[in-house]
Design a protein around this motif. Structure first.
Motif, mmCIF file in Angstrom:
data_model
loop_
_atom_site.group_PDB
_atom_site.id
_atom_site.type_symbol
_atom_site.label_atom_id
_atom_site.label_comp_id
_atom_site.label_asym_id
_atom_site.label_seq_id
_atom_site.Cartn_x
_atom_site.Cartn_y
_atom_site.Cartn_z
ATOM 1 N N TYR A 56 0.828 -1.201 0.000
ATOM 2 C CA TYR A 56 0.000 0.000 0.000
ATOM 3 C C TYR A 56 0.860 1.248 0.000
ATOM 4 C CZ TYR A 56 -2.536 3.775 2.438
ATOM 5 O OH TYR A 56 -3.071 4.983 2.800
ATOM 6 N N ASP A 65 -14.566 4.662 3.242
ATOM 7 C CA ASP A 65 -14.158 3.432 3.934
ATOM 8 C C ASP A 65 -15.345 2.686 4.547
ATOM 9 O OD1 ASP A 65 -11.679 4.315 3.299
ATOM 10 O OD2 ASP A 65 -10.921 4.397 5.363
ATOM 11 N N ASP A 110 -3.662 4.817 -2.535
ATOM 12 C CA ASP A 110 -4.650 5.637 -1.819
ATOM 13 C C ASP A 110 -4.614 7.081 -2.311
ATOM 14 O OD1 ASP A 110 -6.607 6.174 0.100
ATOM 15 O OD2 ASP A 110 -5.590 5.051 1.669
HETATM 16 C C1 GLA Z 1 -7.728 5.121 3.589
HETATM 17 C C2 GLA Z 1 -8.200 3.916 2.785
HETATM 18 C C3 GLA Z 1 -8.328 2.733 3.718
HETATM 19 C C4 GLA Z 1 -7.000 2.441 4.393
HETATM 20 C C5 GLA Z 1 -6.491 3.678 5.107
HETATM 21 C C6 GLA Z 1 -5.072 3.526 5.608
HETATM 22 O O1 GLA Z 1 -8.700 5.507 4.507
HETATM 23 O O2 GLA Z 1 -9.403 4.207 2.133
HETATM 24 O O3 GLA Z 1 -8.793 1.604 3.014
HETATM 25 O O4 GLA Z 1 -6.077 2.025 3.434
HETATM 26 O O5 GLA Z 1 -6.534 4.832 4.272
HETATM 27 O O6 GLA Z 1 -4.625 4.669 6.280
#
Ligand code: GLA
Length: 692
Positions: free
Chosen positions: A157, A250, A195
């Protein structure tokens, strides 16, 4: 009172969409990105032939590239650990081990993905990313080697911004795309989640294309997961950029979050297909915030929507039920179907959803999803689901793993928040499967302790061949008396026929008010093969009759109550947190000693048992809302709306509401948000009472 920004991301992410000034970038010690981001020229990759691209804006499509022809399946730690210390090498290796030991790899789970917080906050002197030595003492490559040694794949990530989303702010890849992609490829990374935090206002298409090209330039096949939360409608432009794109904010481990995301993702069906998927976010199955029934719905509906199936619970602590859900190969087969068609909504009314997915071999998957808080019958037909005309169809229940046949009707009484999923096929041998038998009730029964209550059950044969030696039974709690007052057996139930049975149900005097299990079991013998037994989970509500006179609603026992924030309060306003944290009910300067304090959206169901004539109250927004907020109050009797206040705002005086509820067995007090969201909607049913 709180203003509820429910869509604001957790942990104070800065989701900057407007352009920040160059000055700000410079003070942060960063290289400012010109309008067309300068991506350093990629090193010559060892991999397949490619054309080097140095900008992310004008490239010819780079996808499809044969990756993610079905939605990715695997694991990601975020939903269970966020950035807590338990996210480390041991966890990742432990999950990889469990993929093998528990047969999840065989079920299709492949990627083991690391989310945010795997790195140190600063790059090294060469601008390279540094794995956190506490979490990953042997580095990421070692973890990758371990995962690969099990025949699995590794995911990582970062953010298309200057920092990731965590409050700590780990380095993001904006301006470092080529170097970071190279590093990921060198570590053996097979999947990147990219992200959107701290994006400095740089155009999303440009940011995501730049990383796509950087990944491509490494020559390593890397599945590319775009995570910009649907902000720039990636379904419109990203099918040649990423293999999947988040469509929403999220997910969290709650029914309302899962439901909200479902409703946002369902309409995007036309945009999904092999190599380019809608991503309604990772699974919460097993994290504890929903019931197993709700998790089965979550898993079923995500599979129907061809969503990535990324397990989000720590499998080292998972229950057998969690494994059973995640390992449902019949349901996984829908997700992984080669046609890659996301399911569409055939019908949706009163919380009854019929969702249909066309499968590669011509079958249809039909999900009957009950959004409501009561069991409901949901029905459709094979023809409506798109199957060709036939005398009979094979019907496979994908949670019971049982085959039957139907002449066309596809129906089930689905428990509250539950989903029944069928795979429906044309099959020349349909008649060799047992006839589908549908059990239902007109319940749930409302039982006053010590007094017999009635219930009617039906068992219907949806097939063409007879169901023989049919028996129906209700299993009541210990000490209850259950008596069939009409036949509960039939020697044979021909196709298309029903056996209706009436029952008397008596709970012993003194039984406490509440819900009690009352499952209905139907058994029958098909023309060939073993006896079939189906069970319909059901409940009985033990209710307390209203006292004679003019009882206050706050003095009666409620059957159910739901509230936007905190519990419904008796004789005070709603405090939004624990029971008893409200203040005196006050509307338009008048204080009321009695009433219900609720927060929109709210519903309170009371049992009146046909003994009351009138309900009346003085309704309004509590003064503690400071003049803000708005709500509408409704009274429902026996399922019909019998009175309403219209929309009231925070500056209105209390308005009288009177409803004729003669003969009603139940009364529902409903508060909606007045059409402007639920913020500040502290709604008071002041002086609410019945005349009985
Ligand atoms: C964002 C993404 C989540 C996760 C967090 C990590 O909110 O949408 O899925 O990866 O960041 O900090």
């Amino acid at each position: 009172m709180r203003v509820h920004f429910r869509t604001i991301p957790r942990r104070g992410h800065s989701r900057i969409v407007g352009a920040l000034s160059t000055a700000l970038l410079c003070t942060a010690g960063l290289t400012a990105l010109p309008a067309a981001a300068a991506t350093p020229t990629a090193p010559t990759p060892p991999g397949p032939a490619h054309t080097a691209h140095t900008t992310g804006t004008t490239d010819a499509p780079r996808l499809p590239d044969g990756l993610a022809t079905t939605p990715p399946m695997g694991f990601n730690n975020w939903n269970s650990t966020q950035c807590r210390a338990e996210f480390n090498e041991d966890m990742v290796k432990g999950i990889a081990d469990l993929f093998i030991d528990k047969g999840l790899k065989d079920a299709g789970y492949e990627y083991v993905n690391l989310d945010d917080c795997w790195a140190l906050p600063e790059r090294d002197a060469n601008g390279k990313l540094v794995p956190d030595p506490q979490r990953f003492p042997h580095g990421i490559k070692a973890v990758g080697d371990y995962v690969h040694s099990k025949g699995l794949k590794l995911g990582i990530y970062t953010s298309a911004g200057t920092k990731t989303c965590s409050d700590v702010g780990f380095p993001g890849a904006l301006g470092h795309e080529a170097s970071d992609a190279r590093q990921f490829a060198d570590w053996g990374v097979d999947y990147l989640k990219y992200d959107n935090c701290n994006n400095q206002g740089v155009d999303a298409k440009q940011r995501y294309r730049t990383m796509r090209d950087a990944l491509k330039a490494t020559g390593r096949p890397i599945v590319y997961s775009i995570c910009e939360w649907g902000e720039n409608e990636p379904w419109e432009w990203a099918s040649d950029v990423g293999h999947l794109w988040r469509t929403t904010g999220d997910i969290s481990d709650s029914w309302s979050s899962m439901l909200g995301i479902l409703k946002q993702n369902l309409p995007l069906a036309p945009h999904a297909g092999p190599g380019h998927w809608n991503d309604p976010d990772m699974l919460e199955v097993g994290n504890g915030g929903m019931t197993d029934t709700e998790y089965r719905s979550h898993f079923s509906l995500w599979s129907m929507m061809s969503a990535p199936l990324l397990i989000g619970s720590d499998l080292r602590k998972a229950t057998p039920q969690t494994f059973e859900i995640l390992d449902n190969k019949d349901v996984i087969a829908l997700d992984q179907d080669a046609a890659g068609k996301q399911a569409t909504v055939l019908e949706s009314a009163s919380g009854r959803w019929t969702v249909v997915k066309e499968l590669a071999n011509g079958d249809r998957a039909v999900a009957l999803f009950n959004e409501s808080d009561q069991p409901q019958r949901i029905a459709t037909t094979a023809a409506a689901a798109g199957l060709p005309q036939a005398d009979g169809y094979r019907l496979r229940d994908l949670w019971q793993h049982r085959d039957s046949h139907t002449t066309g009707t596809i129906a089930a009484t689905v428990p509250a928040h539950g989903t029944t999923v069928y795979r429906v096929s044309t099959d020349r041998r349909w008649a060799t499967y047992p006839p589908a038998v549908e059990a239902g009730t007109d319940g749930p029964p409302l039982v006053e302790a010590g007094t017999p209550a009635g219930l009617r059950t039906t068992v219907g044969n949806l097939g063409a061949t007879p169901a023989k030696d049919v028996t129906v039974a209700l299993q009541a709690p210990r000490g209850w008396r259950i008596q069939a007052t009409s036949p509960s057996k039939a020697r044979a139930l021909p196709g298309g026929r029903q056996l209706g049975t009436t029952w008397q149900i008596t709970a012993p005097a003194g039984t406490a008010a509440g819900s009690y299990p009352l499952p209905l079991t139907a058994g029958y013998r098909p023309p060939a093969g073993a006896r079939v037994v189906t069970t319909l989970p059901g409940t009985a509500h033990v209710v307390v009759p209203p006292p004679a006179g003019t009882p206050y609603a706050s003095a009666m026992s409620w059957m159910t109550s739901s509230n936007g924030w905190g519990p419904v309060e008796k004789d005070t306003s709603v405090g939004e947190r624990e029971a008893g944290d409200g203040r005196p009910l006050t509307v338009g300067g008048t204080v009321f000693a009695k009433g219900l304090g609720v927060h929109a959206p709210s519903e309170v169901t009371l049992y009146t048992g046909g003994r009351c004539r009138v309900f009346d109250a003085r309704v309004g927004i509590d003064d503690e809302s400071g003049g803000k907020g708005s709500a509408a109050f409704e009274v429902w009797a026996n399922g019909k709306r019998v009175a309403g206040s219209g929309t009231l705002t925070g500056t209105d005086a209390a308005r009288p509401v009177t409803a004729d509820i003669s003969g009603a067995r139940t009364v529902r007090l409903v508060v909606t948000d007045g059409g402007d969201g639920v913020d500040h909607d502290h709604a008071d049913w002041s002086d609410a009472k019945f005349t009985c």
